[in-house]
Design an enzyme around this catalytic site. Sequence first.
Site: not given
Ligand code: ADP
Ligand code: ZN
Length: 662
Positions: A198-201, A417-418
């Site tokens: 999910g980092t945008g690879k 607790h909280e």
């Molecule tokens: P990965 O391949 O690293 O698992 P993805 O490229 O598939 O991640 O990212 C999933 C989605 O998250 C992308 O299609 C985009 O919409 C969003 N996303 C992730 N990183 C970014 C970023 N740096 N900038 C903009 N959008 C991002």
């Molecule tokens: Zn607690």
Amino acid sequence: MNTFYKNLSMWLVIGLTMILLFNLFNKPQTNSTSLTYSEFISSVESKAITRVVLNGDVISGTTQDGKPFQTIYPLSDTELIPMLRQTGVNIAVKEAQKDSWFMTIFVSWFPMLLLIGVWVFFMRQMQGGGKGGALSFGKTRAKLMEQGTNKVTFDDVAGIDEAKEELEEIIDFLKDPQKFTVLGGRIPKGVLLAGTPGTGKTLLAKAIAGEADVPFFTISGSDFVEMFVGVGASRVRDLFTQGKKNAPCIIFIDEIDAVGRHRGAGLGGGHDEREQTLNQLLVEMDGFESNEGVIIVAATNRPDVLDPALLRPGRFDRQVVVPVPDVGGRKKILEIYANKTKMAPGIDLEVLARGTPGFSGADLENLINEAALMAARTGAKEISLELLEKAKDKIMMGAERKSMIITDKEKEVTAYHEAGHALVAWLLPGTDPVHKVTIIPRGRALGLTMQLPVDEKYTHSKTFLENTICILFGGRVAEKIIFNEITTGAGNDLERATGLARKMVCEWGMSDELGPLTYGKKEEQIFLGREIAQHRDFSDDTARLIDKAVKDIINKAVVTVTQLLKDNRDILDKMTELLLEKETIMLSDIEKMIFELRPGQFPEAEAAQAKKTAQVAPEAVADTVVTPDVAADAVAEPESDEEVPEESAPSASPKDPTISQG
Ligand code: ADP
Ligand code: ZN
């Protein structure tokens, strides 16, 4: 086209089979009565039959009253014909059906043919399929994005500027390969993007292709892997052939670790198919020249498990880390997606960015999307800050469970607790400020205390960790003080506190007795992909010392927290009251209550609060770091004071925010 033929032949086979079965089980059935042979003979004798048709061993005909009939007769009965002639029956002979022998042979051979067919089918698959044939399993499964269709550019990728910079040169190269080759430079053939999901690879790889305006092939590492040995290798071959045909282009291999793991690793012997595929990949990468204009971009979140051969020069020799974005990066990513939706005016995305440590680009996109959905559901015209907050809480801690039935007693225990967590967090200096406390159940937690870090921390000091353990114990100790009873709600708090204390001793060398050594070695099982064993590299005596050191840290925290809460019992009671009344309270509520209860006792905090109120309308800010407790609650920190511990020590992932649930 291939799929078309494949479908066509499949339907043909199905159709043929159906016809065949129909023929087999549906021997021509006329509505004639079937007679036994002796019935037939006696009918002939009694002259009840006027006409017969001989067709092989089948006799059909009509009786005197016009009814059709049918019977089978033994061909050896040579007396039949004379008898029929005697009785004056009209005899007709039909030619035996031409196709019947064909049918017979076909039927008897059908299972055989079927077997041969299936065998041929699999053989072709295994050999990687006739090129262009209908059933070519060995063809690459890569999806092609043609030149000009890819609209993703670097502007769509935010917050990972270093990674973008490193990739600029690839774009330049793809745009004008000649320029580079004239100078004799060698462009990397492969780029490995390493980063958590999910980092945008994928996005980044697409953006490279989009910027350079070249075709883009995507395939996932797992697409190579099939049941049949050799398929993966032939797919790799095909992928490279395709790539070269379309050069200059980008080939993106997602999750390359599916094929690229260390050879020879794994349980249960060889992985011939995977190794063959990997070998083929290595061979192909060696076999083409980078100036052919094909660049392989691969993504993985486990660069550590890759076979070293993949990372050698001439293969994926360029490695780019795609990190989880920091505050600034998160803000930029949020801006991209906020611009695509209708936001209420004046929303400070900075605050939202601060409250989402550890969120990946995909998480942030999801956050905005979730808020947009909520807005649509409630019929709102634009996305408000509250909705963004709500979406964030939902993603971080699970949806609110308003319908959960909680007894008043349970509610009171949860509130204490909280309040315990929150009060300890507020009172101890150098902790992340409390942001929000709630006793609305969410996910598996009965309540949450959220802290909001002032800034991203990549390392934590010993003091900070000790304070965190104190905050984690705040809930349980409060229960103990008030009710002289403890509940299961604190289970998760204890687990996390113990884990932290153990790490302080064994990994970060923070125990005076044991010194700055690490104890225990983690063993990674590459095939299983995670730690499965913890090697003990110390003696039983040391083990005992470690246990004692861990216990000491915990005991010290319990003593501190008990004292702290006993000394501030009035605040604890008041905060619980407030929580029971409002269910969710923010830092500002807490501070207002404390300053009213104990005027002048917390001059620094009061001053900071006054300063802040002067600057911003108090409720306008809503950023949080939440650490939900599985069992019951979370501690979030507010954005009040700016006190941050000075010395930093152990590295901890920023995704480890400060939340105590309980
Ligand atoms: P990965 O391949 O690293 O698992 P993805 O490229 O598939 O991640 O990212 C999933 C989605 O998250 C992308 O299609 C985009 O919409 C969003 N996303 C992730 N990183 C970014 C970023 N740096 N900038 C903009 N959008 C991002
Ligand atoms: Zn607690």
